[in-house]
Design a protein around this motif. Sequence first.
Motif, PDB file in Angstrom:
ATOM      1  N   ILE A  72       0.858  -1.191   0.000  1.00 42.25           N
ATOM      2  CA  ILE A  72       0.000   0.000   0.000  1.00 42.25           C
ATOM      3  C   ILE A  72       0.892   1.238   0.000  1.00 42.25           C
ATOM      4  O   ILE A  72       2.010   1.203   0.519  1.00 42.25           O
ATOM      5  CB  ILE A  72      -0.946  -0.045   1.234  1.00 42.25           C
ATOM      6  N   SER A  73       0.387   2.306  -0.621  1.00 44.59           N
ATOM      7  CA  SER A  73       1.182   3.533  -0.672  1.00 44.59           C
ATOM      8  C   SER A  73       1.313   4.129   0.726  1.00 44.59           C
ATOM      9  O   SER A  73       0.517   3.823   1.621  1.00 44.59           O
ATOM     10  CB  SER A  73       0.534   4.542  -1.615  1.00 44.59           C
ATOM     11  N   GLU A  74       2.302   4.992   0.890  1.00 46.56           N
ATOM     12  CA  GLU A  74       2.576   5.528   2.226  1.00 46.56           C
ATOM     13  C   GLU A  74       1.403   6.319   2.802  1.00 46.56           C
ATOM     14  O   GLU A  74       1.190   6.334   4.006  1.00 46.56           O
ATOM     15  CB  GLU A  74       3.820   6.420   2.166  1.00 46.56           C
ATOM     16  N   ASP A  75       0.626   6.962   1.906  1.00 50.03           N
ATOM     17  CA  ASP A  75      -0.524   7.725   2.411  1.00 50.03           C
ATOM     18  C   ASP A  75      -1.750   6.835   2.610  1.00 50.03           C
ATOM     19  O   ASP A  75      -2.810   7.307   3.031  1.00 50.03           O
ATOM     20  CB  ASP A  75      -0.857   8.883   1.463  1.00 50.03           C
ATOM     21  N   GLY A  76      -1.598   5.564   2.296  1.00 54.74           N
ATOM     22  CA  GLY A  76      -2.689   4.612   2.537  1.00 54.74           C
ATOM     23  C   GLY A  76      -3.833   4.731   1.542  1.00 54.74           C
ATOM     24  O   GLY A  76      -4.913   4.190   1.782  1.00 54.74           O
ATOM     25  N   LYS A  77      -3.604   5.423   0.423  1.00 54.24           N
ATOM     26  CA  LYS A  77      -4.728   5.654  -0.489  1.00 54.24           C
ATOM     27  C   LYS A  77      -4.710   4.742  -1.711  1.00 54.24           C
ATOM     28  O   LYS A  77      -5.682   4.690  -2.458  1.00 54.24           O
ATOM     29  CB  LYS A  77      -4.722   7.120  -0.935  1.00 54.24           C
ATOM     30  N   LYS A  78      -3.574   4.094  -1.949  1.00 51.96           N
ATOM     31  CA  LYS A  78      -3.483   3.293  -3.166  1.00 51.96           C
ATOM     32  C   LYS A  78      -2.938   1.896  -2.860  1.00 51.96           C
ATOM     33  O   LYS A  78      -1.952   1.761  -2.132  1.00 51.96           O
ATOM     34  CB  LYS A  78      -2.545   4.008  -4.153  1.00 51.96           C
TER      35      LYS A  78
END
Lengths: 307, 467
Positions: B250-256
């Motif tokens: 998962i991306s660091e910002d948790g969005k992808k």
Amino acid sequence: MIMGFPEQKHIGRNTTAWLYLAPNFLGFLSFTFIPVLFAIVLSFFRWDIFNPPQFVGFENLRDLLGMSIVNGKIAFNDPYFWKYLWNTVFLMLTIPVNMLVSLLIAIMLNHPLKCIGFFRSIFYLPTICGGVGILLLWSFIYNPEFGLLNQALALIGIKGPGWLTDCTWAKPAIMLMGTWGAMGGTNMLLYLAGLQGISEELYEAANIDGASVFQKFRHITLPMLRPTSFFIFIMSVIAGFQGGFDAAFILTGGGPAGATTTLSYYIFNHAFVWFNMGYAATIALVLFLIVLIITIINWRFGGNVHE
Amino acid sequence: MAMNEKPSSGTLRAGLKKALSFFHLKEGSFFYSYDREKLVSRGIIFLLLLIYISVTVYIFSQSGKIGISDSRKIKLVVAVPAGQETTKIYMELIKRFEVKNPDIKVELRDIAGNYYQKLLLMIVGNIGPDLMWMGQSFSEFADRGVFMDISERLKTDKDIDLANYESTVVRWYTQDGHIYGIPYGIDLKFLAYNKKLFRKAGLAYPRDNWTYEDFLENARKLTVVDKSGRISRFGFRGRLDYSLFGAQVISEDGKKILCNTPNMINYFKINLELQQKWRVTPRPEDEQQQGLDRYSYFSQERVAMMYFCTWDLFFIKTRFKDIDWDIVMNPKISKKTQWASSQGIVIAKNTKYPDAAWKLAKIFLSRDFQLAMSFECLPSDYRYAQEAVSLHTGKPENYPILLKMMKLLSPIPRVPHLQELFAGFNNVSSRVWNGLDTPETAMTKLEQSLNRKLQKFKTLQQHTEEK
């Protein structure tokens, strides 16, 4: 007043009865009835425990049981639920085996042998010792290298699998453990009580008619034990739907690849690991409905046993 | 009239009926009765129920107030996971803090097993601690508004200089730009190897700049097959981390969701090759975990290389004292990274004493505490980490590489619902390792499933914000 109790005593008797019932009734109210009602209400909410619950109507139910189209294909919204429901049902396949083995043991223990009390105690022991200790004992038995089972298999030239780590063998391993625990426990006691309730006269009449042992078993013992079997079956099915948690939690962590995760363990994960209380309550509600439907069907079908 | 005698008057009966019909009560129903005996019994039941409800409501209203009041002092409760060695250090620290701050009393609650679940129940039950240990599950709690924002305090407090911490370290307990804590220690995963087995196989000790090819060659030469064809020693036990392949879940910002990428597929393929093609690492069916702890594989020379973490250090230094062993960095595959996590103390948002709690939280970042805890995690303050390394003696000799590792940290992104998302990843990965799914199929399924979950979380977030 000649007949019956005087008025004051009558009131006192009722009150006393209610007071005797009160502790159990209040306990049931506090720890069963109200929590169950709360769980049913909660299934219509999203609640992460920290923030106030949020009413979402049937959204949890849709997420759990619904389907949607993904890349042109129909897919379950929560495929894990179906997988774990299958696991739960699969683990219940041992119920007939458990019942049969319990019956055979009960028949053996129904004979007036010497030290029969000792044997009855021995067979009942798994029920008394149940719990984490037994599960840990089985984890040693299933140890792929040093375990009793694989050592025994090695003696006849078979290389045993990793019972609890292999996707193919994890479920059968849990089932075997369940059978061991269930065969000599309460089921056996119920069968034993049922066997002792069968009139000797029936067997004597059969003997006069020249019936064989198998014929006596088939035409007397089995039919006379139908109510007991029916009761054991219903209770086992109910317990089966609710079961599998302790083995998953202690032995396998639900793995490998979710092979031993049952609905109760899935509910636990949603509620206390991922904090999805509303969703966990929805799974619990669906589980409750499944058990209810099966019990109703069983009761209707099982009505014949008393005829 | 006898007490149980029913009124004979039809008028009374009719009147009562009329009155009860106002409440939609029918004759014969539970509430419909003018029988005195029944009324008394039912009155008692209602009285009991009333008492029950009152007591229950009172208990609920009192929860959280029981047993934590101390009129003489400010009382702070600190929750930490129980550990024989760490508890001693916490106690010592608290004792010194109480001597310096006689108006503050600190109670340590060391929680054994299932730390996060128990902490959650404490918070929900209104008996949550004022300060609590936090690691990988930070976002699960932060997302639910459990922690106190310390961003402003960090700006004004001169005792803590964030310049001494790596940016990754500072980001660990940060969410939406708000800092909720600074870790006192960094957990690192390192590769331990048995030097004797390397020598026996005629191999040079691995160097920190080694590549995947070097690693594979060593692992193959260290794997021993006995006469019966059974592998008696594996060259390596474990899996090379997916971050080494440049992959992420998962991306660091948790969005992808990023799991379905060629890098992730490569991670699975290379690790499967190690298991199945090269046979240098145990397959799940070879794994003999039940009843045999993982340290025994290394101490009994059943494997030549395997991963351990800094939190194992205290234990393995004793356990492996008779073994000639050392540690090395991960081999370079497509990236040179180090899996890492953190240990820190955060303050509860609803603490009654935020200033006292902040005062206490700061001592967990002190030099003394960070050095004392360095037996199980590397100090997060780079100065203290250097000091800890310089003070280190004995095995592992290559301990200073932990400092290099600090520059290559590759933590799992701290995103909300992390545990739920990673449970899905672990489940699907397990299917790949067991040969039930190909990496491609598994990752496609996982991507769909995780995207659906993310969407659900997003909707939930929107609902919460709207409210």
